[in-house]
Motif scaffolding. Structure first.
Motif, PDB file in Angstrom:
ATOM      1  N   GLU A 414       3.257  -8.953  -1.510  1.00  0.00           N
ATOM      2  CA  GLU A 414       2.315  -8.848  -2.635  1.00  0.00           C
ATOM      3  C   GLU A 414       2.138  -7.391  -3.054  1.00  0.00           C
ATOM      4  O   GLU A 414       2.094  -7.073  -4.245  1.00  0.00           O
ATOM      5  N   ALA A 415       2.027  -6.491  -2.071  1.00  0.00           N
ATOM      6  CA  ALA A 415       1.882  -5.066  -2.383  1.00  0.00           C
ATOM      7  C   ALA A 415       3.114  -4.532  -3.105  1.00  0.00           C
ATOM      8  O   ALA A 415       3.010  -3.756  -4.058  1.00  0.00           O
ATOM      9  N   GLU A 416       4.290  -4.973  -2.669  1.00  0.00           N
ATOM     10  CA  GLU A 416       5.526  -4.536  -3.316  1.00  0.00           C
ATOM     11  C   GLU A 416       5.602  -5.060  -4.747  1.00  0.00           C
ATOM     12  O   GLU A 416       5.997  -4.340  -5.669  1.00  0.00           O
ATOM     13  N   LYS A 417       5.170  -6.304  -4.928  1.00  0.00           N
ATOM     14  CA  LYS A 417       5.203  -6.914  -6.268  1.00  0.00           C
ATOM     15  C   LYS A 417       4.295  -6.176  -7.243  1.00  0.00           C
ATOM     16  O   LYS A 417       4.590  -6.087  -8.437  1.00  0.00           O
ATOM     17  N   LEU A 418       3.175  -5.627  -6.736  1.00  0.00           N
ATOM     18  CA  LEU A 418       2.212  -4.939  -7.594  1.00  0.00           C
ATOM     19  C   LEU A 418       2.529  -3.454  -7.748  1.00  0.00           C
ATOM     20  O   LEU A 418       1.740  -2.722  -8.348  1.00  0.00           O
ATOM     21  N   GLY A 419       3.631  -2.984  -7.164  1.00  0.00           N
ATOM     22  CA  GLY A 419       4.077  -1.617  -7.416  1.00  0.00           C
ATOM     23  C   GLY A 419       3.583  -0.567  -6.445  1.00  0.00           C
ATOM     24  O   GLY A 419       3.664   0.634  -6.751  1.00  0.00           O
ATOM     25  N   PHE A 420       3.068  -0.946  -5.281  1.00  0.00           N
ATOM     26  CA  PHE A 420       2.640   0.045  -4.294  1.00  0.00           C
ATOM     27  C   PHE A 420       3.871   0.626  -3.597  1.00  0.00           C
ATOM     28  O   PHE A 420       4.864  -0.082  -3.357  1.00  0.00           O
ATOM     29  N   SER A 421       3.788   1.911  -3.237  1.00  0.00           N
ATOM     30  CA  SER A 421       4.943   2.580  -2.624  1.00  0.00           C
ATOM     31  C   SER A 421       4.892   2.555  -1.105  1.00  0.00           C
ATOM     32  O   SER A 421       5.935   2.589  -0.445  1.00  0.00           O
ATOM     33  N   THR A 422       3.686   2.529  -0.517  1.00  0.00           N
ATOM     34  CA  THR A 422       3.534   2.588   0.940  1.00  0.00           C
ATOM     35  C   THR A 422       2.426   1.644   1.384  1.00  0.00           C
ATOM     36  O   THR A 422       1.364   1.587   0.738  1.00  0.00           O
ATOM     37  N   ILE A 423       2.663   0.929   2.474  1.00  0.00           N
ATOM     38  CA  ILE A 423       1.629   0.090   3.069  1.00  0.00           C
ATOM     39  C   ILE A 423       1.515   0.437   4.547  1.00  0.00           C
ATOM     40  O   ILE A 423       2.518   0.566   5.250  1.00  0.00           O
ATOM     41  N   PHE A 424       0.283   0.631   5.015  1.00  0.00           N
ATOM     42  CA  PHE A 424       0.025   0.971   6.411  1.00  0.00           C
ATOM     43  C   PHE A 424      -0.296  -0.315   7.177  1.00  0.00           C
ATOM     44  O   PHE A 424      -1.250  -1.034   6.836  1.00  0.00           O
ATOM     45  N   VAL A 425       0.497  -0.592   8.216  1.00  0.00           N
ATOM     46  CA  VAL A 425       0.267  -1.775   9.063  1.00  0.00           C
ATOM     47  C   VAL A 425       0.396  -1.352  10.520  1.00  0.00           C
ATOM     48  O   VAL A 425       0.882  -0.270  10.842  1.00  0.00           O
ATOM     49  N   SER A 426      -0.049  -2.239  11.413  1.00  0.00           N
ATOM     50  CA  SER A 426       0.022  -1.952  12.840  1.00  0.00           C
ATOM     51  C   SER A 426       1.476  -1.969  13.320  1.00  0.00           C
ATOM     52  O   SER A 426       2.270  -2.813  12.896  1.00  0.00           O
ATOM     53  N   LYS A 427       1.804  -1.058  14.228  1.00  0.00           N
ATOM     54  CA  LYS A 427       3.167  -1.020  14.772  1.00  0.00           C
ATOM     55  C   LYS A 427       3.440  -2.220  15.681  1.00  0.00           C
ATOM     56  O   LYS A 427       4.578  -2.472  16.055  1.00  0.00           O
ATOM     57  N   TYR A 428       2.373  -2.950  16.038  1.00  0.00           N
ATOM     58  CA  TYR A 428       2.529  -4.118  16.918  1.00  0.00           C
ATOM     59  C   TYR A 428       2.802  -5.398  16.126  1.00  0.00           C
ATOM     60  O   TYR A 428       2.964  -6.456  16.718  1.00  0.00           O
ATOM     61  N   ASN A 429       2.800  -5.312  14.806  1.00  0.00           N
ATOM     62  CA  ASN A 429       3.160  -6.468  13.983  1.00  0.00           C
ATOM     63  C   ASN A 429       4.671  -6.705  14.043  1.00  0.00           C
ATOM     64  O   ASN A 429       5.451  -5.745  14.010  1.00  0.00           O
ATOM     65  N   LYS A 430       5.066  -7.962  14.143  1.00  0.00           N
ATOM     66  CA  LYS A 430       6.490  -8.296  14.103  1.00  0.00           C
ATOM     67  C   LYS A 430       6.884  -8.552  12.658  1.00  0.00           C
ATOM     68  O   LYS A 430       6.438  -9.519  12.045  1.00  0.00           O
ATOM     69  N   ILE A 431       7.701  -7.670  12.098  1.00  0.00           N
ATOM     70  CA  ILE A 431       8.075  -7.749  10.686  1.00  0.00           C
ATOM     71  C   ILE A 431       9.584  -7.946  10.602  1.00  0.00           C
ATOM     72  O   ILE A 431      10.353  -7.157  11.140  1.00  0.00           O
ATOM     73  N   SER A 432      10.001  -9.020   9.929  1.00  0.00           N
ATOM     74  CA  SER A 432      11.435  -9.330   9.817  1.00  0.00           C
ATOM     75  C   SER A 432      11.959  -9.160   8.393  1.00  0.00           C
ATOM     76  O   SER A 432      13.054  -9.596   8.084  1.00  0.00           O
ATOM     77  N   LEU A 433      11.153  -8.543   7.520  1.00  0.00           N
ATOM     78  CA  LEU A 433      11.581  -8.372   6.120  1.00  0.00           C
ATOM     79  C   LEU A 433      12.746  -7.390   6.037  1.00  0.00           C
ATOM     80  O   LEU A 433      12.771  -6.370   6.735  1.00  0.00           O
ATOM     81  N   GLN A 434      13.691  -7.705   5.165  1.00  0.00           N
ATOM     82  CA  GLN A 434      14.859  -6.845   4.962  1.00  0.00           C
ATOM     83  C   GLN A 434      14.925  -6.398   3.497  1.00  0.00           C
ATOM     84  O   GLN A 434      14.503  -7.114   2.606  1.00  0.00           O
ATOM     85  N   ASN A 435      15.450  -5.207   3.285  1.00  0.00           N
ATOM     86  CA  ASN A 435      15.710  -4.680   1.936  1.00  0.00           C
ATOM     87  C   ASN A 435      14.454  -4.630   1.066  1.00  0.00           C
ATOM     88  O   ASN A 435      14.472  -5.002  -0.103  1.00  0.00           O
ATOM     89  N   THR A 436      13.342  -4.185   1.632  1.00  0.00           N
ATOM     90  CA  THR A 436      12.116  -4.044   0.846  1.00  0.00           C
ATOM     91  C   THR A 436      12.090  -2.665   0.194  1.00  0.00           C
ATOM     92  O   THR A 436      12.528  -1.671   0.788  1.00  0.00           O
ATOM     93  N   GLN A 437      11.581  -2.614  -1.033  1.00  0.00           N
ATOM     94  CA  GLN A 437      11.474  -1.347  -1.751  1.00  0.00           C
ATOM     95  C   GLN A 437      10.272  -0.541  -1.265  1.00  0.00           C
ATOM     96  O   GLN A 437      10.248   0.684  -1.360  1.00  0.00           O
ATOM     97  N   ILE A 438       9.239  -1.216  -0.748  1.00  0.00           N
ATOM     98  CA  ILE A 438       8.019  -0.546  -0.315  1.00  0.00           C
ATOM     99  C   ILE A 438       8.229   0.059   1.076  1.00  0.00           C
ATOM    100  O   ILE A 438       8.924  -0.520   1.928  1.00  0.00           O
ATOM    101  N   LYS A 439       7.650   1.226   1.306  1.00  0.00           N
ATOM    102  CA  LYS A 439       7.738   1.867   2.627  1.00  0.00           C
ATOM    103  C   LYS A 439       6.683   1.265   3.544  1.00  0.00           C
ATOM    104  O   LYS A 439       5.495   1.258   3.205  1.00  0.00           O
ATOM    105  N   ILE A 440       7.107   0.774   4.710  1.00  0.00           N
ATOM    106  CA  ILE A 440       6.178   0.190   5.676  1.00  0.00           C
ATOM    107  C   ILE A 440       5.878   1.244   6.728  1.00  0.00           C
ATOM    108  O   ILE A 440       6.736   1.582   7.551  1.00  0.00           O
ATOM    109  N   GLN A 441       4.663   1.802   6.680  1.00  0.00           N
ATOM    110  CA  GLN A 441       4.258   2.856   7.607  1.00  0.00           C
ATOM    111  C   GLN A 441       3.578   2.223   8.817  1.00  0.00           C
ATOM    112  O   GLN A 441       2.491   1.651   8.707  1.00  0.00           O
ATOM    113  N   LEU A 442       4.208   2.327   9.987  1.00  0.00           N
ATOM    114  CA  LEU A 442       3.663   1.729  11.209  1.00  0.00           C
ATOM    115  C   LEU A 442       2.765   2.736  11.914  1.00  0.00           C
ATOM    116  O   LEU A 442       3.172   3.882  12.167  1.00  0.00           O
ATOM    117  N   VAL A 443       1.539   2.319  12.239  1.00  0.00           N
ATOM    118  CA  VAL A 443       0.587   3.204  12.925  1.00  0.00           C
ATOM    119  C   VAL A 443       0.017   2.462  14.130  1.00  0.00           C
ATOM    120  O   VAL A 443      -0.115   1.237  14.124  1.00  0.00           O
TER     121      VAL A 443
END
Length: 455
Positions: A414-443
Motif C-alpha cells: 500500500e505504501a509503495e502504491k501511494l508513492g512512499f520511498s521508504t518504510i520502516f519495519v521491524s527486522k524480525y518481520n519475515k518479508i518475502s516481497l521481491q522487486n519492490t520499488q520502495i526501500k524497506i528499512q529494517l530496524v
C-alpha cells in the motif's frame, strides 16, 4: 377484558423484576429500574394481517454432514463501502441495526441506498413525513421507482402494508418510534422495543426478507433500549464521525455473516454521502513544505491497509505538571511510549507538554502505529521534519525494541502504491516481497530509528 399488570424493567440491560429495587442485580447499575404497564392481549402472529406470506417449512434435525454450506446469494446494495462492512451485501432474512449520533446521516445513508437499489424497497419512517423524505430524496438526486415511502408507527399497520406492497427489503426509521397493540406502554420503552423487534425478526426469518433498523443512541454512545436488542439482531453497525466534519465512518460492532473489523468511509456532501474508496486521501494532509512533528503510519482496518498521519506537538510545560493529551489514540499507550523514550532513548520529556493527534477524526487501536508516534514526538521535540515520503509500520516494546506486526507485506504494498520511498519495519518481520520499488528499512531498536532520522 385483557389482563393488565405492571412489571419493573431495568432501563440499562432490560432485566425484569416483580417489584422495584434500588440496584439491578444483572448489570449492577443503580436507580435504573422503572415500572411499565404490560397488557397481555390475545396475541396473534404477524401473519394475522398477512395471509399471503410464504409458507414456512417445519424445521427438522439434520446430520452435520448433510447441512448445505453453499453460500446464500446476498442482496447487492450498490454501495461498495456498505457491502464491505456487511461482508458482501444484505443476507436474506437478516436483521441489521444501524446506530449513530443525531444528525450524523443515518437516514440519509439508508434513503440513498434504497433509492439506488434495483430491488423493491419499503422505507418506513416514524419520525418524518412523506414530504420531508421527498425533499431529501430530491437533494440526493436519484432516479428510481422501486422505493416506497410509508409514515407509520404501529407494527400491525406496517405488516398490512408489507402484505400489499410485497417489498424485497424493509427499512425502519427508527425502532424507538414503533409500538405494538400487544404491549400497553409508550413507544421507546423497554417492552415496546423488545416486542416490536421480536415481530420484525419473526417476519424477516419467515419470509427471508432483509430488514434494516435505525436505532437511537444514548449520551454515552450506546444504542438506546435494552442490551438484548443488540443480541436479537444479526448485525449491529455504528455510524461515527463529527457533525462539524465532512467524513463519516461505518463500523460493524457485531456481524453474524462476516468480519467485524471492516471499515467504510463516506464524505458528507450537499447531494448526499459519497463513498471514499481511497481513505488515505483524507487521512494524509496535502502540504507543500515539510513540517516537524508529523509522521505517516501504515495501519490496517480489517483487510484494508490505510495510511494515516500522526501529528505531535512537544513544548515546554508552562505549569508545574506537564500535560498529556491524545486525540484518536490511547492516552495510556502514549504515556507508556513517553516512558520508553525517557528510559531507553535518553530523551528528557518529563518536563514537556505532549499533544498527539490522528488526522481525519478517526480512532486507531492498531499497535503498528507506535513507531510513527515515536517518530512524530521526536521530530517535534528536536524540531527536525521527517521527509514526507517516509512511513512507519512497527510496534514499540517496553525494552525499546521494535516488534514485528501482522500483514506487513500488505502495508508495504500500500505504501509503495501511494508513492512512499521508504518504510520502516521491524527486522524480525519475515518479508518475502521481491522487486519492490520502495526501500524497506529494517530496524531493531528505537536508537536505530533515531540515528537514521536525526543522526
Amino acid at each position: 377484558m385483557a389482563k393488565t399488570k405492571t412489571v419493573f424493567f431495568c432501563q440499562n440491560c432490560g432485566a425484569q423484576y416483580a417489584k422495584w429495587q434500588g440496584q439491578c442485580t444483572s448489570c449492577k447499575e443503580w436507580n435504573t429500574i422503572a415500572e411499565e404497564v404490560v397488557q397481555k392481549a390475545e396475541k396473534s402472529d404477524w401473519k394475522s394481517a398477512s395471509s399471503t406470506a410464504k409458507t414456512r417449512k417445519t424445521a427438522k434435525p439434520l446430520r452435520i454432514s448433510e447441512i448445505d454450506t453453499s453460500q446464500e446469494a446476498r442482496y447487492n446494495t450498490d454501495d461498495r463501502e456498505l457491502n464491505r462492512v456487511l461482508g458482501g451485501g444484505l443476507v436474506p432474512g437478516s436483521l441489521t441495526l444501524l446506530g449513530g449520533e443525531p444528525g450524523i446521516g443515518k437516514s440519509t445513508l439508508l434513503l440513498q441506498i434504497s433509492l439506488k437499489l434495483p430491488y423493491k424497497t419499503l422505507y418506513v419512517s416514524g419520525e418524518e413525513s412523506q414530504k420531508q423524505i421527498k425533499m431529501r430524496a430530491e437533494r440526493i438526486q436519484s432516479k428510481t421507482d422501486n422505493c416506497f415511502i410509508l409514515t407509520e408507527t404501529k407494527t400491525q399497520n406496517i405488516f398490512r402494508q408489507i402484505e400489499a406492497t410485497a417489498p424485497d427489503i424493509v427499512i425502519i426509521d427508527s425502532i424507538q418510534t414503533l409500538h405494538s397493540d400487544y404491549i400497553e406502554s409508550s413507544a421507546g420503552s423497554i417492552s415496546q422495543i423488545r416486542e416490536c423487534t421480536t415481530e420484525l425478526i419473526k417476519f424477516a426469518k419467515e419470509t427471508a426478507t432483509p430488514v434494516i433498523l435505525i436505532g437511537h443512541i444514548t449520551k454515552d454512545g450506546n444504542i438506546a433500549g435494552p442490551k438484548i436488542l443488540e443480541h436479537m439482531v444479526d448485525t449491529v453497525l455504528q455510524f461515527e464521525g463529527d457533525r462539524n466534519h465532512v467524513y463519516r465512518i461505518l463500523r460493524a460492532l457485531k456481524n453474524r455473516f462476516g468480519s467485524t473489523s471492516e471499515l467504510g468511509i463516506y464524505e458528507m456532501q450537499g447531494s448526499g454521502l459519497r463513498e471514499v474508496n481511497n481513505p488515505s486521501e483524507i487521512l494524509i494532509s496535502k502540504k507543500e513544505e515539510e513540517l516537524s512533528g508529523t509522521a505517516i503510519a501504515s495501519t490496517l482496518e480489517g483487510m484494508r491497509p490505510l495510511m494515516i498521519e500522526i501529528q505531535a506537538l512537544v513544548s515546554t510545560a508552562v505549569y508545574g505538571t506537564p500535560q498529556r493529551s491524545a486525540t484518536g489514540y490511547n492516552l495510556k499507550r502514549l504515556n507508556m511510549i513517553l516512558a520508553v523514550l525517557e528510559k531507553r532513548a535518553g530523551f528528557r520529556l518529563g518536563a514537556k507538554d505532549v499533544f498527539l493527534n490522528i488526522t481525519g477524526g478517526i480512532s486507531v487501536d492498531d499497535p503498528a502505529i507506535d513507531l510513527a508516534v515515536v517518530a512524530a514526538i521526536l521530530s517535534s521535540s528536536e524540531d527536525i521534519p521527517i521527509p514526507k515520503d517516509y512511513c512507519f509500520a512497527a510496534e514499540v516494546g517496553l525494552a525499546g525494541e521494535i516488534r514485528p506486526v501482522t500483514k506487513v507485506e500488505q502495508r508495504i504494498q500500500e505504501a509503495e502504491k501511494l508513492g512512499f520511498s521508504t518504510i520502516f519495519v521491524s527486522k524480525y518481520n519475515k518479508i518475502s516481497l521481491q522487486n519492490t520499488q520502495i526501500k524497506i528499512q529494517l530496524v531493531a531498536k528505537i536508537e536505530d530509528v533515531v540515528e537514521y532520522l536525526f543522526g
